[in-house]
Write an enzyme that holds these catalytic residues in place. Structure first.
Site, short mmCIF file in Angstrom:
data_model
loop_
_atom_site.label_atom_id
_atom_site.label_comp_id
_atom_site.label_asym_id
_atom_site.label_seq_id
_atom_site.Cartn_x
_atom_site.Cartn_y
_atom_site.Cartn_z
CD GLU A 265 -2.29 1.31 2.94
OE1 GLU A 265 -1.64 0.83 3.91
OE2 GLU A 265 -3.40 1.84 3.07
CE LYS B 39 -7.13 1.35 3.85
NZ LYS B 39 -5.84 1.75 4.47
CB CYS C 165 -4.02 -1.46 4.58
SG CYS C 165 -3.25 -1.44 6.22
N1 CDV Z 1 -3.05 1.55 6.62
C1 CDV Z 1 -3.98 0.93 7.38
O1 CDV Z 1 -5.11 0.75 6.95
N2 CDV Z 1 -3.61 0.60 8.63
C2 CDV Z 1 -4.53 0.01 9.58
C3 CDV Z 1 -4.11 0.37 10.98
C4 CDV Z 1 -4.42 1.77 11.29
C5 CDV Z 1 -4.80 -0.52 12.00
C6 CDV Z 1 -4.58 -1.49 9.45
O2 CDV Z 1 -5.70 -2.03 9.46
O3 CDV Z 1 -3.54 -2.15 9.40
#
Ligand code: CDV
Length: 308
Positions: free
Chosen positions: A46, A123, A168
């Site tokens: 990401e 996202k 993510c």
């Molecule tokens: N970049 C992200 O989405 N990070 C989140 C953190 C903030 C918990 C994740 O779900 O890994």
């Protein structure tokens, strides 16, 4: 057998001062290594062209626009596209997208083996907050700098397989995998930037963070009988630690490759897409076993409503 040799190209930290050209040089080194290992697809993290900038607060949001890409490819990333085309290696990478209309998304793209962009995902599940939060150990301002993705969870047919993407925090949500599962997904690619500690809970350290990361991806893989490739940007970015833990998960939910460092590191695995068939035609044969008459709440209600 429908085998795709996949490279999960974990990246070490990117400092605020690192120019994109230096980052792309590192990505090229991982690409060369992947091509030598026989990969025809490489997955990068990401927001892999810059530091994880949502940790930095700008009162004027526009001051963050220099972290965004107004076109893809662009001058900085063109060498990656050119070399990938020469090598015949497809890739997926995440970046901050600024559209011609001035909209901001946390985006991941997928190319074919000729380096043509064939898929784009934005996202959906943006974590964090909009305003400066003095109660956190570090800021996570994704809700300030991005709007939620508007493309849903599409899948694409490429290299004789059905591929999808998420990013993510999306990897923690079962709906994400199921929506792609309902389109027959066989490979989910995702990148992440996950701080080593929870900004709101000091006792949630690395061990639990890695476990939760595995848990979401392994469950998503198993419950939808799909490969999942999850790739970290890791290490210490200007004093802010990000965890590693990149993994490749098979359609039984088993981890078949795992990163051991918090640096640039390539995982390679020959992923047989035919391994998805067993689960999809037995325990998770959706057409035979799903009971949609009981799932209505999932799409009609957002928050939990306990009984009075
Ligand atoms: N970049 C992200 O989405 N990070 C989140 C953190 C903030 C918990 C994740 O779900 O890994």
């Amino acid at each position: 057998m429908r085998e795709i040799v996949i490279g999960a190209a974990q990246m070490g930290p990117i400092q605020k001062a690192d120019p994109r050209e230096a980052v792309v040089a590192r990505m090229l080194a991982l690409l060369e290594e992947a091509a030598k290992a026989g990969c025809t697809l490489v997955v990068y993290p990401e927001l892999c062209l810059t530091t994880f900038f949502p940790r930095w607060y700008h009162e004027d949001r526009a001051e963050a626009d220099h972290w965004f890409e107004a076109s893809m490819p662009n001058d900085a990333t063109r060498p990656l596209f050119d070399r990938a085309r020469d090598l015949g290696v497809a890739f997926s990478l995440g970046y901050a997208e600024l559209t011609p209309e001035g909209r901001h998304f946390n985006t991941q793209i997928l190319t074919d083996r000729e380096a043509r962009i064939i898929g784009k995902y934005r996202k959906v599940h943006l974590p964090g907050h909009v305003e400066w939060d003095p109660d956190r150990t570090h800021q996570h301002l994704e809700k300030r700098y991005f709007e939620p993705g508007d493309l849903g969870f599409p899948v694409w047919r490429s290299q004789n397989a059905v591929m999808g993407m998420c990013i993510c925090n999306d990897r923690r949500w079962p709906e994400v995998y199921r929506v792609m599962g309902l389109q027959g997904v066989e490979l989910v690619m995702l990148g992440y930037n996950t701080p080593t500690v929870n900004s709101q809970s000091g006792d949630e350290g690395l061990e639990k963070r890695l476990y939760h990361s595995d848990l979401g991806m392994c469950a998503g893989a198993y419950q939808n009988s799909t490969w999942v490739v999850g790739v970290a940007k890791a290490g210490n970015e200007d004093g802010h630690p990000l965890m590693g833990g990149s993994i490749i998960v098979d359609p039984d939910g088993m981890v078949v490759a795992r990163a051991t460092s918090e640096d640039d590191e390539l995982l390679v695995h020959a992923c047989d897409m035919d391994k998805c068939t067993f689960g999809k035609t037995t325990i998770f044969d959706f057409a035979r076993h799903r009971r949609i008459e009981h799932y209505g709440l999932i799409c009609s209600q957002t928050g939990a409503v306990p009984p009075p």
